[in-house]
Design a protein around this motif. Sequence first.
Motif, PDB file in Angstrom:
ATOM      1  N   PRO A 180       0.927  -0.918  -0.291  1.00  0.00           N
ATOM      2  CA  PRO A 180       0.017   0.728   0.102  1.00  0.00           C
ATOM      3  C   PRO A 180       1.023   1.158  -0.293  1.00  0.00           C
ATOM      4  O   PRO A 180       0.155   2.564  -0.546  1.00  0.00           O
ATOM      5  N   ALA A 181       1.842   1.116   0.871  1.00  0.00           N
ATOM      6  CA  ALA A 181       2.838   2.518   0.402  1.00  0.00           C
ATOM      7  C   ALA A 181       3.480   2.897  -0.807  1.00  0.00           C
ATOM      8  O   ALA A 181       3.300   4.093  -1.548  1.00  0.00           O
ATOM      9  N   LEU A 182       3.073   1.603  -2.023  1.00  0.00           N
ATOM     10  CA  LEU A 182       4.022   2.465  -3.391  1.00  0.00           C
ATOM     11  C   LEU A 182       2.598   2.582  -3.797  1.00  0.00           C
ATOM     12  O   LEU A 182       2.812   3.816  -4.884  1.00  0.00           O
ATOM     13  N   SER A 183       1.733   2.451  -3.364  1.00  0.00           N
ATOM     14  CA  SER A 183       0.551   2.860  -4.642  1.00  0.00           C
ATOM     15  C   SER A 183       0.434   4.695  -4.535  1.00  0.00           C
ATOM     16  O   SER A 183      -0.676   5.434  -5.274  1.00  0.00           O
ATOM     17  N   THR A 184       0.729   5.618  -3.271  1.00  0.00           N
ATOM     18  CA  THR A 184       0.618   6.437  -3.130  1.00  0.00           C
ATOM     19  C   THR A 184       1.712   7.141  -4.203  1.00  0.00           C
ATOM     20  O   THR A 184       1.776   8.545  -4.259  1.00  0.00           O
ATOM     21  N   LEU A 185       2.728   6.777  -4.473  1.00  0.00           N
ATOM     22  CA  LEU A 185       4.409   7.363  -5.482  1.00  0.00           C
ATOM     23  C   LEU A 185       3.863   6.118  -6.430  1.00  0.00           C
ATOM     24  O   LEU A 185       4.910   6.234  -7.548  1.00  0.00           O
ATOM     25  N   HIS A 186       2.625   5.837  -7.025  1.00  0.00           N
ATOM     26  CA  HIS A 186       2.570   5.435  -8.559  1.00  0.00           C
ATOM     27  C   HIS A 186       3.041   5.813  -9.596  1.00  0.00           C
ATOM     28  O   HIS A 186       3.107   5.287 -11.276  1.00  0.00           O
ATOM     29  N   LYS A 187       2.411   6.800  -9.340  1.00  0.00           N
ATOM     30  CA  LYS A 187       3.572   7.495 -11.156  1.00  0.00           C
ATOM     31  C   LYS A 187       4.661   7.464 -10.913  1.00  0.00           C
ATOM     32  O   LYS A 187       5.723   7.997 -12.110  1.00  0.00           O
ATOM     33  N   SER A 188       5.425   7.780 -10.030  1.00  0.00           N
ATOM     34  CA  SER A 188       6.925   7.071 -10.028  1.00  0.00           C
ATOM     35  C   SER A 188       7.426   5.499 -10.035  1.00  0.00           C
ATOM     36  O   SER A 188       8.860   5.261  -9.995  1.00  0.00           O
ATOM     37  N   VAL A 189       6.284   4.607 -10.054  1.00  0.00           N
ATOM     38  CA  VAL A 189       7.318   3.577  -9.737  1.00  0.00           C
ATOM     39  C   VAL A 189       7.083   2.433 -11.548  1.00  0.00           C
ATOM     40  O   VAL A 189       5.648   2.407 -11.953  1.00  0.00           O
ATOM     41  N   ARG A 190       7.843   1.805 -11.401  1.00  0.00           N
ATOM     42  CA  ARG A 190       8.214   0.957 -12.544  1.00  0.00           C
ATOM     43  C   ARG A 190       8.639  -0.246 -12.655  1.00  0.00           C
ATOM     44  O   ARG A 190       9.037  -0.299 -10.820  1.00  0.00           O
ATOM     45  N   LEU A 191       7.399  -1.808 -12.612  1.00  0.00           N
ATOM     46  CA  LEU A 191       8.076  -2.312 -12.814  1.00  0.00           C
ATOM     47  C   LEU A 191       8.640  -3.519 -13.792  1.00  0.00           C
ATOM     48  O   LEU A 191       7.757  -3.848 -14.880  1.00  0.00           O
ATOM     49  N   PHE A 192       9.594  -4.142 -12.950  1.00  0.00           N
ATOM     50  CA  PHE A 192      10.326  -4.804 -13.640  1.00  0.00           C
ATOM     51  C   PHE A 192      10.089  -6.095 -13.340  1.00  0.00           C
ATOM     52  O   PHE A 192      10.433  -6.770 -12.244  1.00  0.00           O
ATOM     53  N   ARG A 193       9.907  -7.015 -14.402  1.00  0.00           N
ATOM     54  CA  ARG A 193       9.679  -8.607 -14.121  1.00  0.00           C
ATOM     55  C   ARG A 193      11.197  -9.938 -15.229  1.00  0.00           C
ATOM     56  O   ARG A 193      11.111  -9.238 -16.750  1.00  0.00           O
ATOM     57  N   SER A 194      11.019  -9.698 -14.050  1.00  0.00           N
ATOM     58  CA  SER A 194      12.857 -10.636 -14.872  1.00  0.00           C
ATOM     59  C   SER A 194      12.848 -11.724 -15.432  1.00  0.00           C
ATOM     60  O   SER A 194      11.914 -12.367 -15.523  1.00  0.00           O
ATOM     61  N   PRO A 195      13.533 -11.615 -17.284  1.00  0.00           N
ATOM     62  CA  PRO A 195      13.123 -12.548 -17.531  1.00  0.00           C
ATOM     63  C   PRO A 195      14.127 -13.645 -17.132  1.00  0.00           C
ATOM     64  O   PRO A 195      14.651 -13.861 -15.968  1.00  0.00           O
ATOM     65  N   HIS A 196      13.556 -15.242 -16.839  1.00  0.00           N
ATOM     66  CA  HIS A 196      14.029 -16.536 -16.803  1.00  0.00           C
ATOM     67  C   HIS A 196      13.689 -18.269 -17.461  1.00  0.00           C
ATOM     68  O   HIS A 196      12.940 -17.548 -18.911  1.00  0.00           O
ATOM     69  N   GLY A 197      14.541 -18.495 -17.333  1.00  0.00           N
ATOM     70  CA  GLY A 197      14.830 -20.200 -18.415  1.00  0.00           C
ATOM     71  C   GLY A 197      13.769 -20.792 -18.290  1.00  0.00           C
ATOM     72  O   GLY A 197      12.114 -19.914 -16.861  1.00  0.00           O
ATOM     73  N   TYR A 198      13.235 -21.649 -18.544  1.00  0.00           N
ATOM     74  CA  TYR A 198      11.972 -22.485 -19.450  1.00  0.00           C
ATOM     75  C   TYR A 198      10.821 -21.808 -19.378  1.00  0.00           C
ATOM     76  O   TYR A 198       9.693 -22.403 -19.756  1.00  0.00           O
ATOM     77  N   GLY A 199      10.920 -20.857 -20.060  1.00  0.00           N
ATOM     78  CA  GLY A 199       9.746 -20.205 -20.370  1.00  0.00           C
ATOM     79  C   GLY A 199       8.462 -19.403 -20.152  1.00  0.00           C
ATOM     80  O   GLY A 199       7.792 -18.964 -20.586  1.00  0.00           O
ATOM     81  N   TRP A 200       8.719 -19.480 -18.724  1.00  0.00           N
ATOM     82  CA  TRP A 200       7.744 -19.030 -17.471  1.00  0.00           C
ATOM     83  C   TRP A 200       7.727 -17.746 -18.118  1.00  0.00           C
ATOM     84  O   TRP A 200       6.443 -17.266 -17.567  1.00  0.00           O
ATOM     85  N   HIS A 201       8.572 -16.870 -18.348  1.00  0.00           N
ATOM     86  CA  HIS A 201       8.160 -15.523 -18.728  1.00  0.00           C
ATOM     87  C   HIS A 201       7.550 -14.880 -19.407  1.00  0.00           C
ATOM     88  O   HIS A 201       7.049 -13.941 -19.889  1.00  0.00           O
ATOM     89  N   LYS A 202       7.350 -16.433 -20.298  1.00  0.00           N
ATOM     90  CA  LYS A 202       6.400 -16.022 -21.592  1.00  0.00           C
ATOM     91  C   LYS A 202       5.067 -16.270 -21.095  1.00  0.00           C
ATOM     92  O   LYS A 202       4.268 -15.882 -22.289  1.00  0.00           O
ATOM     93  N   ARG A 203       5.098 -16.310 -19.881  1.00  0.00           N
ATOM     94  CA  ARG A 203       3.328 -16.964 -19.696  1.00  0.00           C
ATOM     95  C   ARG A 203       3.187 -15.296 -18.050  1.00  0.00           C
ATOM     96  O   ARG A 203       4.003 -15.407 -17.586  1.00  0.00           O
ATOM     97  N   ARG A 204       1.611 -15.476 -18.200  1.00  0.00           N
ATOM     98  CA  ARG A 204       1.405 -15.087 -17.088  1.00  0.00           C
ATOM     99  C   ARG A 204       0.964 -15.738 -15.651  1.00  0.00           C
ATOM    100  O   ARG A 204       0.372 -16.552 -15.805  1.00  0.00           O
TER     101      ARG A 204
END
Length: 346
Positions: free
Chosen positions: A30-54
């Motif tokens: 919840p603390a980040l919600s007040t800063l949402h315009k300044s926040v970027r979220l990075f999803r790390s790529p990893h093996g086995y193709g899982w990063h291509k799925r949600r």
Amino acid sequence: TIASYLARSPSSCEVSFLLDHCRASRDGSPALSTLHKSVRLFRSPHGYGWHKRRVPRILGELLGVHHMKYYLFDDTVVLSGANLSALYFGPRQDRYLVVESPEMCEFLSGVHDQLCLLASPWTLDHFPPAWSNESIKAAAQTFRNITSCNFMKEHLQLRTSDTYLFVLFQIPYYNIRQIDEASELILRRTSGRDVTLASGYFNPSSRFASNLGEGCSTVILPSSRANGFYGGTGAKGFVPDWYNSIATRFAGNSPDVNVLQYEREGWSFHGKGLWHSDVNIFGSSNFNIRSTSRDNELSFALVTQNNSLKTDLENEKDKLLFYSKPLKKEYRSYSNALRPLMKSVL
């Protein structure tokens, strides 16, 4: 707080956060919600193709996270392996180096901006977005740019007459392993076993464990009570047992290494680094399997002939040793049955 400051003076400063998508969505953050315009979220790529799925947050976190840490303030940067959360402002042992350098800050700001282009806007969605083939190719080019010699020469000229600071990246998915290469080079070339290594989550790969056994004199890791997962509920409650089991096994296979556990009343331990003569490595890497094969890491190699700085670094190590005692077998015997499986996950 940052949010209240921005509310008072919205045009006086620029704020930007780059966070791992899975870890930033823990408990809704919840603390980040007040800063949402300044926040970027990075999803790390990893093996086995899982990063291509949600995938659910917890699975994504196990597969790999964006683990880099740096804190930029104008021409000053705090280099550390610590997270920016309430836990780390309390009794939790970590390492911090303050560098006042416009060149270093300009370099890291450029790295930050390029990584933000690969990240997504703030969301409370616990299912990180999937990577497309196009975004994977774009990320490959970005990581090649920020880890190339030409980029670093152009953006980073931090050098004094007696001290050098080298940036080390680890992006396993793209086979960028500068932290492992630098650490193993030191361990292979050292003589007299004068290397001390600290890790908040000690779980080295077989190769790194072998190098430690041959070139390291001392390993400092948390006792079960100082482990960040101590007192956790459910499966988390067994994590300190598994780490202690792994350390006990390493100590048995490496009799020439003095394995110590940090134990200070009321404190947890998250320090990580490598001390050797004129070289000191510090940053986000825990020198473990995750750092080698799954997580994006950022560390720094400090090479110095400055006697005052060398004394400060030696004193830092001595303070850690002051609270460290010989490793004790503390894991519950039945938890050891899952050690081989958990070693690949932790």
